[in-house]
Design an enzyme around this catalytic site. Sequence first.
Site, PDB file in Angstrom:
ATOM      1  N   CYS A  58      -5.525  -2.887   3.024  1.00 34.37           N
ATOM      2  CA  CYS A  58      -5.238  -2.770   4.456  1.00 34.37           C
ATOM      3  C   CYS A  58      -6.488  -2.867   5.339  1.00 34.37           C
ATOM      4  O   CYS A  58      -7.000  -3.952   5.575  1.00 34.37           O
ATOM      5  CB  CYS A  58      -4.463  -1.473   4.701  1.00 34.37           C
ATOM      6  SG  CYS A  58      -3.429  -1.504   6.190  1.00 34.37           S
ATOM      7  N   GLU A  82       0.827  -1.213   0.000  1.00 34.67           N
ATOM      8  CA  GLU A  82       0.000   0.000   0.000  1.00 34.67           C
ATOM      9  C   GLU A  82       0.864   1.268   0.000  1.00 34.67           C
ATOM     10  O   GLU A  82       1.889   1.326   0.685  1.00 34.67           O
ATOM     11  CB  GLU A  82      -0.879  -0.010   1.253  1.00 34.67           C
ATOM     12  CG  GLU A  82      -1.773   1.199   1.419  1.00 34.67           C
ATOM     13  CD  GLU A  82      -2.520   1.204   2.739  1.00 34.67           C
ATOM     14  OE1 GLU A  82      -3.495   1.964   2.851  1.00 34.67           O
ATOM     15  OE2 GLU A  82      -2.128   0.465   3.671  1.00 34.67           O
ATOM     16  N   LYS A 117      -9.446   2.589  -1.998  1.00 36.80           N
ATOM     17  CA  LYS A 117      -9.756   2.084  -0.658  1.00 36.80           C
ATOM     18  C   LYS A 117     -11.111   2.585  -0.162  1.00 36.80           C
ATOM     19  O   LYS A 117     -11.375   3.786  -0.125  1.00 36.80           O
ATOM     20  CB  LYS A 117      -8.639   2.527   0.289  1.00 36.80           C
ATOM     21  CG  LYS A 117      -8.650   1.888   1.666  1.00 36.80           C
ATOM     22  CD  LYS A 117      -7.402   2.340   2.427  1.00 36.80           C
ATOM     23  CE  LYS A 117      -7.228   1.622   3.740  1.00 36.80           C
ATOM     24  NZ  LYS A 117      -5.974   2.066   4.413  1.00 36.80           N
TER      25      LYS A 117
END
Length: 260
Positions: free
Chosen positions: A146, A43, A112
């Site tokens: 994540c 990431e 995200k």
Amino acid sequence: MKIKVACIQMDIAFGQPERNFENAFRWIEEAARSQCRLIVLPELWTTGYDLPRLNEIGDPNGEQLKGFLKKCAKKFNVDIIGGSTAQIKDSKFYNSLFAVDKNGQVVKEYSKLHLFKLMDEHHFLSSGRDHALFNLNGHTFASFICYDIRFPEWLRKHVLQGAEAIFVVAEWPLPRLNHWKTLLVARAIENQCYVVACNRSGDDPKNTFAGHSLIIDPWGEIIAEGSEGEGLIVGEIDMDLVKKVRKQIPVFDDRLSDFY
């Protein structure tokens, strides 16, 4: 179908995209020399969490990262789950992942969905609104970033739509290493699929990161695991095993969707 995969567990130079691109190229070259056909990056590896400086170091429309991934994919004949970058788009910033096939075609852009307030993402970044599914070499995959892994219903939604493997790119901190491993193994078991999770190593001004990238099979068995330092985490995934596990314990056939 068996695929040799590699997670590039790299340290990240804080706020220094050019250094990070040079480092990533070396790691991709090494993974290709190791005969890996699918490569995963972590990431925000282009900048790290230097969020206050995104106006200076962000990636307009993701063009720098997309160009880099296309070049590497074609040069080394590999598919790449390209980690994520701080994309500047429509005057906003997004934590955006790009997946590129060996022909240099972008097969997925995913920003995200779940922003992590403990690292101030909500002050600087906007949440994505698209799904994470994509097709690669005849298989359906999904890629997440994540904090997304703490929301099992988000990942399950994609598996119900056909995902056979889940890819995760992360900057997961060391103090919550046990959460990282436990959540990822659970996601593999409950979804009866491979989980390939690439975390960064090293430090930034506020955090020490866990490393311990993982490749996990549909039984929840860990095929490969990194340490805390930089390195290539390499393993083989067998897409036929996904079908066998789902047939042996038919969780998806036994779901009671009228209740949940």
